[in-house]
Design an enzyme around this catalytic site. Sequence first.
Site, PDB file in Angstrom:
ATOM      1  N   GLU A 138       0.735  56.802  -1.112  1.00 59.79           N
ATOM      2  CA  GLU A 138       1.315  55.762  -1.965  1.00 59.79           C
ATOM      3  C   GLU A 138       2.727  56.101  -2.410  1.00 59.79           C
ATOM      4  O   GLU A 138       3.616  55.255  -2.423  1.00 59.79           O
ATOM      5  CB  GLU A 138       0.420  55.511  -3.188  1.00 59.79           C
ATOM      6  CG  GLU A 138      -0.927  54.857  -2.857  1.00 59.79           C
ATOM      7  CD  GLU A 138      -1.975  55.848  -2.385  1.00 59.79           C
ATOM      8  OE1 GLU A 138      -1.695  57.064  -2.394  1.00 59.79           O
ATOM      9  OE2 GLU A 138      -3.077  55.411  -2.005  1.00 59.79           O
ATOM     10  N   HIS A 180     -11.260  51.803  -9.598  1.00 62.40           N
ATOM     11  CA  HIS A 180     -10.935  50.689  -8.697  1.00 62.40           C
ATOM     12  C   HIS A 180     -10.970  49.343  -9.427  1.00 62.40           C
ATOM     13  O   HIS A 180     -11.140  48.303  -8.793  1.00 62.40           O
ATOM     14  CB  HIS A 180     -11.911  50.619  -7.519  1.00 62.40           C
ATOM     15  CG  HIS A 180     -11.639  51.611  -6.424  1.00 62.40           C
ATOM     16  ND1 HIS A 180     -11.890  52.940  -6.566  1.00 62.40           N
ATOM     17  CD2 HIS A 180     -11.130  51.457  -5.175  1.00 62.40           C
ATOM     18  CE1 HIS A 180     -11.561  53.566  -5.443  1.00 62.40           C
ATOM     19  NE2 HIS A 180     -11.090  52.691  -4.584  1.00 62.40           N
TER      20      HIS A 180
END
Lengths: 334, 334
Positions: free
Chosen positions: B67, B136
């Site tokens: 990321e 999440h």
Amino acid sequence: MVDSITRQSPSREQFVTFYRQMQLIRRFEEAAALSYQRRKIGGFLHLYIGEEAVATGMIAALRPSDTVVASYREHGHALAKGMDPKAAMAELYGKVTGCSRGKGGSMHLFDTSIGFLGGYAIVAGQMPIAVGLGLAAVQAGRDDVTMCFFGDGAVNEGEFHEALNLAKIWNTPVIFVCENNLYGMGTALARAHAVQEIYRRAEVFNIPSERADGMDVLAMYDVARKAVEHARSGNGPYFIEAMTYRFRAHSMADPELYRTKEEVARWRQRDPIPRLRAQMIEQGLATEADLNAMDAVVDRQVEEAVRFAEESPEPPVEDLWRHVYVGYDSKDMT
Amino acid sequence: MTTTAQRTRTTSYVNAILEAQRQLLTADPNVFLCGEDVALYGGVFGTSRGLMAEFGPQRVVDTPISESGIVGMAIGAAATGLRPVVEIMFMDFVGVCMDQIVNQLAKMRYMFGGKATLPVTIRTMAGGGRNMAAQHSQSLEAWFCHVPGLKVVMPSNPYDAKGLLVAAVRDDDPVLVIDNKMQLGMQGEVPEDLYEVPLGKARVVREGTNFTIVATSRMVQEALAAAEQLGADGLNVEVVDPRTLQPLDIETIATSVRKTHRALVAHEAVRFGGIGGEIVAQIQEEAFDYLDAPVGRVGAPFSPVPFSPALEALYVPNRDTIVTEVRRILGKQV
């Protein structure tokens, strides 16, 4: 001296332990998949089916006081480290009797009493944590080691490199185990890695490393003993790349368009469980009947786990605000 | 620049994003998409399905799980003229690349005396409701609204999802577009052509006379349902969707409150420190003399998102939470 350890062949008892362990993981995962399909389990479910030999062989070389951390595909590691299947299954069901009181779910199993320090769902997030576990053991004067499991996808995160470097400079007893199942979710190894021989990534940190057959529990056990001996003797981290394959999709929500059925079929022929079964029969360590009896025991264990999970209560409402902080809940903080 | 679109039809939120991305790629050779599994896989949520086949792997780029590297790469590409659209699969993963977003992307233009232009769009998926647990499911928009240099967008329907994404990509500043995973299947009227919903402009979703609910993202639908229910209490609720949180269209919100004299802000994020606090503060700055009651806030409890489906159902705010809070503000027994 390390070699003298690895050359010993496992005893019959060890074979039996490996077989039962792998079969427990396999049947546990199959039961979980069924419960998921029946909508008894929600959220994500990442199955370890096909990769059982890695956790089984590796963790068999540990002792109870050693610690393990893993990714979100961690049911197998938790079971291999000694988690009660009932507590694991109840966690998947989100029940209060689960190992994390139902607050973590499939990706976040945890039980300090068995040295299973968690499943983590941010890729590579567990890796620096493993270094800390190793460091703590050294500082406390214990010769415990930490085993850190992660997928091939994790090695391209910054935390991977930071963790390996820290582990080496502080000489921490961490065994890094890369479970290379050839796909970071849906992206094949060759499309994401400059160096596909992942064990070689450890070389730049001067961490001894090697590749092993992750579809062979005996091979994993061999390399595990070597790695554990290395780390426990004060020689610092060790790195293992286990070549393995997940037979099932990345998660239950994955249509698997990135790999062929033929490839999956090819790997299924290397299924570690029938392989060990055949070896045991061939070497006269067990008969078909013995092995079937072991399977039946495992099946009962898994059935009990499912029943336990289904019959367990949901977490109480107060749990929403509990465990945010030590000593008080956060109910009045909203 | 808003184009008047001609033909519309009903389609899903996820298709609206997909269509926006396809048309942006077609319209501007400087636009490219990148992220984990966006190309071959088509995005885990299907928001780039088929686009690699259509535009090639140079413009629809699969990245490793890195990321920090992805966002940093996009910054570099943008600094020299490209318009990257980066997908961070789940909003929780921004934790891994916060340095690139907050310290690099947000700062460069100012820090380099206005000489850097960084038209980077970061798309990500927030929200609970699918039992995806603590790592999440988060709604972290407030973090980014607090950082000068970033713009923050949260669509609440397919029309806005497409139009805001187009505006974000065409904007010369960095924009985070935060979708909610529970809205992906939502159907709505979407023009076939490329169009923009201007950044920094709120929308009055439902007109009313004596109460204003300011709701973001998924909470807009919940607010609309609450408004219906509150009709029985003699309330005629106006619902305002800011659509963009940074910059915030306080004028539209304040205008509504000056008319209705009472207000509540609803978002899915944790209430404490959420963007609701900022909106409430600005309401009292802009419309203090018009207020007949304290301005309320609805948000999640001060805890991580629990896995347990039973607990998560209580965690995520909904129409009932909003109704209860409105009645509380009005001094009514629930």
